[in-house]
Design a protein around this motif. Structure first.
Motif, PDB file in Angstrom:
ATOM      1  N   ALA A  69      99.257   8.042-140.068  1.00 36.18           N
ATOM      2  CA  ALA A  69      98.512   8.487-141.247  1.00 36.18           C
ATOM      3  C   ALA A  69      97.014   8.520-140.970  1.00 36.18           C
ATOM      4  O   ALA A  69      96.303   9.440-141.409  1.00 36.18           O
ATOM      5  N   SER A  70      96.532   7.536-140.228  1.00 28.84           N
ATOM      6  CA  SER A  70      95.119   7.493-139.875  1.00 28.84           C
ATOM      7  C   SER A  70      94.737   8.697-139.013  1.00 28.84           C
ATOM      8  O   SER A  70      93.714   9.346-139.245  1.00 28.84           O
ATOM      9  N   LEU A  71      95.565   8.999-138.005  1.00 29.49           N
ATOM     10  CA  LEU A  71      95.303  10.171-137.170  1.00 29.49           C
ATOM     11  C   LEU A  71      95.394  11.450-137.993  1.00 29.49           C
ATOM     12  O   LEU A  71      94.536  12.327-137.884  1.00 29.49           O
ATOM     13  N   ASN A  72      96.401  11.548-138.830  1.00 27.99           N
ATOM     14  CA  ASN A  72      96.572  12.746-139.654  1.00 27.99           C
ATOM     15  C   ASN A  72      95.344  13.022-140.511  1.00 27.99           C
ATOM     16  O   ASN A  72      94.946  14.179-140.690  1.00 27.99           O
ATOM     17  N   GLY A  73      94.742  11.980-141.051  1.00 30.38           N
ATOM     18  CA  GLY A  73      93.576  12.138-141.916  1.00 30.38           C
ATOM     19  C   GLY A  73      92.331  12.609-141.183  1.00 30.38           C
ATOM     20  O   GLY A  73      91.405  13.124-141.800  1.00 30.38           O
ATOM     21  N   ARG A  74      92.321  12.445-139.869  1.00 29.20           N
ATOM     22  CA  ARG A  74      91.146  12.815-139.071  1.00 29.20           C
ATOM     23  C   ARG A  74      91.359  14.069-138.231  1.00 29.20           C
ATOM     24  O   ARG A  74      90.424  14.619-137.688  1.00 29.20           O
ATOM     25  N   PHE A  75      92.612  14.514-138.104  1.00 26.89           N
ATOM     26  CA  PHE A  75      92.972  15.558-137.155  1.00 26.89           C
ATOM     27  C   PHE A  75      92.861  16.965-137.743  1.00 26.89           C
ATOM     28  O   PHE A  75      93.311  17.229-138.836  1.00 26.89           O
ATOM     29  N   THR A  76      92.277  17.860-136.942  1.00 29.35           N
ATOM     30  CA  THR A  76      92.248  19.289-137.244  1.00 29.35           C
ATOM     31  C   THR A  76      92.799  20.017-136.029  1.00 29.35           C
ATOM     32  O   THR A  76      92.389  19.737-134.897  1.00 29.35           O
ATOM     33  N   TYR A  77      93.712  20.947-136.273  1.00 27.37           N
ATOM     34  CA  TYR A  77      94.275  21.713-135.164  1.00 27.37           C
ATOM     35  C   TYR A  77      93.230  22.674-134.611  1.00 27.37           C
ATOM     36  O   TYR A  77      92.548  23.371-135.355  1.00 27.37           O
ATOM     37  N   ARG A  78      93.126  22.696-133.279  1.00 27.67           N
ATOM     38  CA  ARG A  78      92.261  23.666-132.603  1.00 27.67           C
ATOM     39  C   ARG A  78      92.920  24.006-131.272  1.00 27.67           C
ATOM     40  O   ARG A  78      93.146  23.112-130.441  1.00 27.67           O
ATOM     41  N   ALA A  79      93.244  25.272-131.092  1.00 23.58           N
ATOM     42  CA  ALA A  79      93.856  25.714-129.839  1.00 23.58           C
ATOM     43  C   ALA A  79      92.857  25.524-128.702  1.00 23.58           C
ATOM     44  O   ALA A  79      91.652  25.680-128.894  1.00 23.58           O
ATOM     45  N   ASP A  80      93.385  25.162-127.538  1.00 27.58           N
ATOM     46  CA  ASP A  80      92.503  25.050-126.380  1.00 27.58           C
ATOM     47  C   ASP A  80      92.743  26.226-125.448  1.00 27.58           C
ATOM     48  O   ASP A  80      93.683  26.991-125.617  1.00 27.58           O
ATOM     49  N   LYS A  81      91.880  26.346-124.479  1.00 24.52           N
ATOM     50  CA  LYS A  81      92.004  27.410-123.483  1.00 24.52           C
ATOM     51  C   LYS A  81      92.737  26.835-122.287  1.00 24.52           C
ATOM     52  O   LYS A  81      92.252  25.925-121.631  1.00 24.52           O
ATOM     53  N   GLY A  82      93.922  27.355-122.024  1.00 22.92           N
ATOM     54  CA  GLY A  82      94.696  26.860-120.894  1.00 22.92           C
ATOM     55  C   GLY A  82      95.354  25.533-121.199  1.00 22.92           C
ATOM     56  O   GLY A  82      95.731  25.257-122.325  1.00 22.92           O
ATOM     57  N   GLU A  83      95.473  24.724-120.185  1.00 20.36           N
ATOM     58  CA  GLU A  83      96.128  23.427-120.297  1.00 20.36           C
ATOM     59  C   GLU A  83      95.063  22.335-120.256  1.00 20.36           C
ATOM     60  O   GLU A  83      94.578  21.979-119.202  1.00 20.36           O
ATOM     61  N   SER A  84      94.720  21.805-121.397  1.00 18.83           N
ATOM     62  CA  SER A  84      93.679  20.780-121.483  1.00 18.83           C
ATOM     63  C   SER A  84      94.219  19.545-122.185  1.00 18.83           C
ATOM     64  O   SER A  84      93.839  19.229-123.296  1.00 18.83           O
ATOM     65  N   TRP A  85      95.153  18.860-121.546  1.00 18.85           N
ATOM     66  CA  TRP A  85      95.789  17.692-122.145  1.00 18.85           C
ATOM     67  C   TRP A  85      94.808  16.533-122.158  1.00 18.85           C
ATOM     68  O   TRP A  85      94.278  16.157-121.126  1.00 18.85           O
ATOM     69  N   ARG A  86      94.589  15.959-123.353  1.00 15.45           N
ATOM     70  CA  ARG A  86      93.624  14.873-123.448  1.00 15.45           C
ATOM     71  C   ARG A  86      93.942  13.961-124.617  1.00 15.45           C
ATOM     72  O   ARG A  86      94.657  14.338-125.537  1.00 15.45           O
ATOM     73  N   ILE A  87      93.368  12.775-124.564  1.00 17.77           N
ATOM     74  CA  ILE A  87      93.410  11.839-125.682  1.00 17.77           C
ATOM     75  C   ILE A  87      92.121  12.055-126.456  1.00 17.77           C
ATOM     76  O   ILE A  87      91.034  12.053-125.881  1.00 17.77           O
ATOM     77  N   MET A  88      92.259  12.253-127.747  1.00 18.99           N
ATOM     78  CA  MET A  88      91.098  12.456-128.608  1.00 18.99           C
ATOM     79  C   MET A  88      90.597  11.087-129.043  1.00 18.99           C
ATOM     80  O   MET A  88      91.232  10.414-129.837  1.00 18.99           O
TER      81      MET A  88
END
Length: 131
Positions: free
Chosen positions: A8-27
């Motif tokens: 729930a905490s992550l959901n409240g802070r998260f906005t979807y944004r497509a990345d360019k290519g493969e950019s796997w990361r921890i926000m």
């Protein structure tokens, strides 16, 4: 913090944004975050594991969490995360659901991203971002 509260905490802070290519990361951070489905899944695992990189990687190695490639209800390539003993979740559902619920909503599971592939994509991110 309970798993539901973590998500729930992550959901409240998260906005979807497509990345360019493969950019796997921890926000990281405690403020607003933006990323795609892989970023959401990786960040959720990291948060579930108390923001510990050691516990994050161990949880992936021991299959406590498994990221899966699937087709979303709209037919696009997508990533979901399976949480052992709890269910499936992603940035669309934003809650834990059963495999049956996931399939009933139109998700089609394709293949798991096992630890070596996740590690490779995660660790190669700086190189892939330059392309």
């Amino acid at each position: 913090m309970a798993a539901d509260a973590v998500q729930a905490s992550l959901n409240g802070r998260f906005t979807y944004r497509a990345d360019k290519g493969e950019s796997w990361r921890i926000m990281g951070g405690d403020g607003p975050v933006a990323g795609d489905c892989e970023d959401y899944s990786l960040t959720l695992v990291w948060l579930y594991e108390g923001r510990s990189m050691w516990r994050f990687w161990w949880a992936l190695v021991t299959f406590k969490y498994v990221l899966w490639h699937c087709l979303s209800p709209g037919g696009a390539g997508h990533a979901v995360v399976w949480c052992r003993g709890r269910g499936w979740t992603d940035n669309i559902q934003r809650q834990l659901v059963s495999r049956g619920d996931l399939k009933a909503k139109g998700y089609r599971l394709r293949f798991p991203y096992l630890f070596p592939l996740v590690a490779l994509k995660f660790l190669l991110r700086p190189l892939l971002q330059r392309i």
